[in-house]
Design a protein around this motif. Structure first.
Motif, PDB file in Angstrom:
ATOM      1  N   VAL A 134       7.545  29.342  21.956  1.00  0.00           N
ATOM      2  CA  VAL A 134       7.838  28.587  20.746  1.00  0.00           C
ATOM      3  C   VAL A 134       6.508  28.079  20.206  1.00  0.00           C
ATOM      4  CG1 VAL A 134       9.056  26.608  19.771  1.00  0.00           C
ATOM      5  CG2 VAL A 134      10.089  27.903  21.640  1.00  0.00           C
ATOM      6  N   ALA A 135       6.235  28.376  18.942  1.00  0.00           N
ATOM      7  CA  ALA A 135       4.968  27.988  18.333  1.00  0.00           C
ATOM      8  C   ALA A 135       5.186  27.572  16.887  1.00  0.00           C
ATOM      9  CB  ALA A 135       3.988  29.161  18.391  1.00  0.00           C
ATOM     10  N   ALA A 136       4.223  26.848  16.358  1.00  0.00           N
ATOM     11  CA  ALA A 136       4.314  26.385  14.973  1.00  0.00           C
ATOM     12  C   ALA A 136       4.188  27.533  13.985  1.00  0.00           C
ATOM     13  CB  ALA A 136       3.239  25.337  14.695  1.00  0.00           C
ATOM     14  N   SER A 137       3.520  28.618  14.392  1.00  0.00           N
ATOM     15  CA  SER A 137       3.350  29.747  13.483  1.00  0.00           C
ATOM     16  C   SER A 137       3.637  31.056  14.196  1.00  0.00           C
ATOM     17  CB  SER A 137       1.920  29.782  12.929  1.00  0.00           C
ATOM     18  OG  SER A 137       1.015  30.169  13.950  1.00  0.00           O
ATOM     19  N   PRO A 138       4.075  32.064  13.456  1.00  0.00           N
ATOM     20  CA  PRO A 138       4.298  33.385  14.057  1.00  0.00           C
ATOM     21  C   PRO A 138       3.016  33.952  14.657  1.00  0.00           C
ATOM     22  CG  PRO A 138       5.268  33.287  11.864  1.00  0.00           C
ATOM     23  CD  PRO A 138       4.477  32.033  12.045  1.00  0.00           C
ATOM     24  N   GLU A 139       1.877  33.677  14.034  1.00  0.00           N
ATOM     25  CA  GLU A 139       0.603  34.198  14.538  1.00  0.00           C
ATOM     26  C   GLU A 139       0.285  33.646  15.925  1.00  0.00           C
ATOM     27  OE1 GLU A 139       0.932  32.688  11.486  1.00  0.00           O
ATOM     28  OE2 GLU A 139       1.009  34.550  10.328  1.00  0.00           O
ATOM     29  N   ALA A 140       0.538  32.357  16.148  1.00  0.00           N
ATOM     30  CA  ALA A 140       0.281  31.753  17.457  1.00  0.00           C
ATOM     31  C   ALA A 140       1.199  32.353  18.519  1.00  0.00           C
ATOM     32  CB  ALA A 140       0.463  30.239  17.377  1.00  0.00           C
ATOM     33  N   CYS A 149      -1.230  41.884  30.619  1.00  0.00           N
ATOM     34  CA  CYS A 149      -1.009  41.705  32.056  1.00  0.00           C
ATOM     35  C   CYS A 149       0.259  42.372  32.569  1.00  0.00           C
ATOM     36  CB  CYS A 149      -0.951  40.219  32.387  1.00  0.00           C
ATOM     37  SG  CYS A 149      -2.477  39.339  32.065  1.00  0.00           S
ATOM     38  N   PHE A 150       1.260  42.526  31.717  1.00  0.00           N
ATOM     39  CA  PHE A 150       2.556  43.045  32.137  1.00  0.00           C
ATOM     40  C   PHE A 150       3.083  44.054  31.122  1.00  0.00           C
ATOM     41  CE2 PHE A 150       2.412  38.638  33.670  1.00  0.00           C
ATOM     42  CZ  PHE A 150       2.689  38.815  35.013  1.00  0.00           C
ATOM     43  N   ALA A 151       3.779  45.065  31.645  1.00  0.00           N
ATOM     44  CA  ALA A 151       4.537  45.938  30.749  1.00  0.00           C
ATOM     45  C   ALA A 151       5.676  45.094  30.194  1.00  0.00           C
ATOM     46  CB  ALA A 151       5.082  47.133  31.520  1.00  0.00           C
ATOM     47  N   GLY A 152       6.084  45.345  28.969  1.00  0.00           N
ATOM     48  CA  GLY A 152       7.138  44.520  28.403  1.00  0.00           C
ATOM     49  C   GLY A 152       7.939  45.235  27.342  1.00  0.00           C
ATOM     50  N   THR A 153       9.020  44.595  26.962  1.00  0.00           N
ATOM     51  CA  THR A 153       9.875  45.120  25.907  1.00  0.00           C
ATOM     52  C   THR A 153       9.338  44.693  24.554  1.00  0.00           C
ATOM     53  OG1 THR A 153      11.275  43.160  25.901  1.00  0.00           O
ATOM     54  CG2 THR A 153      11.925  44.966  27.369  1.00  0.00           C
ATOM     55  N   GLU A 154       9.918  45.242  23.523  1.00  0.00           N
ATOM     56  CA  GLU A 154       9.569  44.827  22.166  1.00  0.00           C
ATOM     57  C   GLU A 154       9.961  43.359  21.998  1.00  0.00           C
ATOM     58  OE1 GLU A 154       7.884  45.331  18.552  1.00  0.00           O
ATOM     59  OE2 GLU A 154       8.030  46.867  20.091  1.00  0.00           O
ATOM     60  N   GLN A 155       9.092  42.581  21.407  1.00  0.00           N
ATOM     61  CA  GLN A 155       9.387  41.167  21.210  1.00  0.00           C
ATOM     62  C   GLN A 155      10.426  40.977  20.109  1.00  0.00           C
ATOM     63  OE1 GLN A 155       5.323  40.298  20.478  1.00  0.00           O
ATOM     64  NE2 GLN A 155       5.579  40.098  18.286  1.00  0.00           N
ATOM     65  N   ARG A 156      11.197  39.901  20.250  1.00  0.00           N
ATOM     66  CA  ARG A 156      12.187  39.530  19.247  1.00  0.00           C
ATOM     67  C   ARG A 156      11.818  38.154  18.729  1.00  0.00           C
ATOM     68  NH1 ARG A 156      13.545  41.053  24.003  1.00  0.00           N
ATOM     69  NH2 ARG A 156      14.559  39.152  24.639  1.00  0.00           N
ATOM     70  N   SER A 157      11.805  37.992  17.434  1.00  0.00           N
ATOM     71  CA  SER A 157      11.350  36.748  16.817  1.00  0.00           C
ATOM     72  C   SER A 157      12.505  36.065  16.095  1.00  0.00           C
ATOM     73  CB  SER A 157      10.220  37.068  15.831  1.00  0.00           C
ATOM     74  OG  SER A 157       9.745  35.898  15.245  1.00  0.00           O
ATOM     75  N   TYR A 158      12.571  34.731  16.237  1.00  0.00           N
ATOM     76  CA  TYR A 158      13.623  33.940  15.614  1.00  0.00           C
ATOM     77  C   TYR A 158      12.998  32.700  14.988  1.00  0.00           C
ATOM     78  CZ  TYR A 158      16.273  36.720  18.965  1.00  0.00           C
ATOM     79  OH  TYR A 158      16.791  37.753  19.693  1.00  0.00           O
ATOM     80  N   PRO A 159      13.538  32.229  13.859  1.00  0.00           N
ATOM     81  CA  PRO A 159      13.024  30.982  13.287  1.00  0.00           C
ATOM     82  C   PRO A 159      13.484  29.784  14.115  1.00  0.00           C
ATOM     83  CG  PRO A 159      14.858  31.806  11.985  1.00  0.00           C
ATOM     84  CD  PRO A 159      14.576  32.840  13.041  1.00  0.00           C
ATOM     85  N   VAL A 160      12.659  28.747  14.151  1.00  0.00           N
ATOM     86  CA  VAL A 160      13.009  27.487  14.810  1.00  0.00           C
ATOM     87  C   VAL A 160      13.524  26.542  13.722  1.00  0.00           C
ATOM     88  CG1 VAL A 160      12.065  25.534  16.112  1.00  0.00           C
ATOM     89  CG2 VAL A 160      11.286  27.848  16.616  1.00  0.00           C
ATOM     90  N   PRO A 161      14.603  25.794  13.965  1.00  0.00           N
ATOM     91  CA  PRO A 161      15.198  24.955  12.920  1.00  0.00           C
ATOM     92  C   PRO A 161      14.216  24.038  12.179  1.00  0.00           C
ATOM     93  CG  PRO A 161      16.628  24.986  14.829  1.00  0.00           C
ATOM     94  CD  PRO A 161      15.368  25.724  15.210  1.00  0.00           C
ATOM     95  N   GLY A 191      11.103  24.528  11.607  1.00  0.00           N
ATOM     96  CA  GLY A 191       9.926  25.320  11.245  1.00  0.00           C
ATOM     97  C   GLY A 191       9.327  25.928  12.498  1.00  0.00           C
ATOM     98  N   GLY A 192       8.510  26.903  12.331  1.00  0.00           N
ATOM     99  CA  GLY A 192       7.915  27.559  13.479  1.00  0.00           C
ATOM    100  C   GLY A 192       8.667  28.815  13.870  1.00  0.00           C
ATOM    101  N   THR A 193       8.301  29.346  15.012  1.00  0.00           N
ATOM    102  CA  THR A 193       8.834  30.627  15.484  1.00  0.00           C
ATOM    103  C   THR A 193       9.136  30.553  16.965  1.00  0.00           C
ATOM    104  OG1 THR A 193       7.548  31.849  13.860  1.00  0.00           O
ATOM    105  CG2 THR A 193       8.267  33.081  15.781  1.00  0.00           C
ATOM    106  N   ARG A 194      10.234  31.188  17.357  1.00  0.00           N
ATOM    107  CA  ARG A 194      10.552  31.387  18.776  1.00  0.00           C
ATOM    108  C   ARG A 194      10.507  32.884  18.996  1.00  0.00           C
ATOM    109  NH1 ARG A 194      15.045  28.212  20.235  1.00  0.00           N
ATOM    110  NH2 ARG A 194      16.193  29.424  18.723  1.00  0.00           N
ATOM    111  N   LEU A 195       9.730  33.306  19.980  1.00  0.00           N
ATOM    112  CA  LEU A 195       9.563  34.718  20.271  1.00  0.00           C
ATOM    113  C   LEU A 195      10.071  34.987  21.684  1.00  0.00           C
ATOM    114  CD1 LEU A 195       6.590  36.732  19.156  1.00  0.00           C
ATOM    115  CD2 LEU A 195       7.265  36.935  21.516  1.00  0.00           C
TER     116      LEU A 195
END
Length: 86
Positions: free
Chosen positions: A18-24, A35-47, A49-53
């Motif tokens: 959870v960050a104040a901006s999508p870039e962060a 460091c780790f293999a991973g899945t495609e990230q999913r991004s959601y807005p935070v009520p 403002g900001g972003t939850r990834l």
């Protein structure tokens, strides 16, 4: 705590950033992907403002520094009790 949430499969971890901006949020996810293999990230807005990834990382396929840290942090198996332990 949500008790109906499904756990990730063995050897995987769910990461939520959870960050104040999508870039962060993307910057932190990029470090994890080094460091780790991973899945495609999913991004959601935070009520407020900001972003939850969300992304899932494969801890069994750790690379570089994460691999050596994970190996060192796991207790040895089959060694039993040490002589100085009660």
């Amino acid at each position: 705590m949500n008790t109906t949430e499904n756990l990730p499969s063995d050897g995987h971890a769910e990461v939520r950033i959870v960050a104040a901006s999508p870039e962060a949020a993307r910057a932190v996810a990029e470090v994890l992907r080094h460091c780790f293999a991973g899945t495609e990230q999913r991004s959601y807005p935070v009520p407020d403002g900001g972003t939850r990834l969300h992304l899932t990382v494969d801890t069994a396929s750790a690379a570089g520094p994460a691999r050596s840290w994970l190996t060192a942090s796991r207790p040895p198996t089959g060694t039993g009790t040490h002589a100085d332990e009660v």
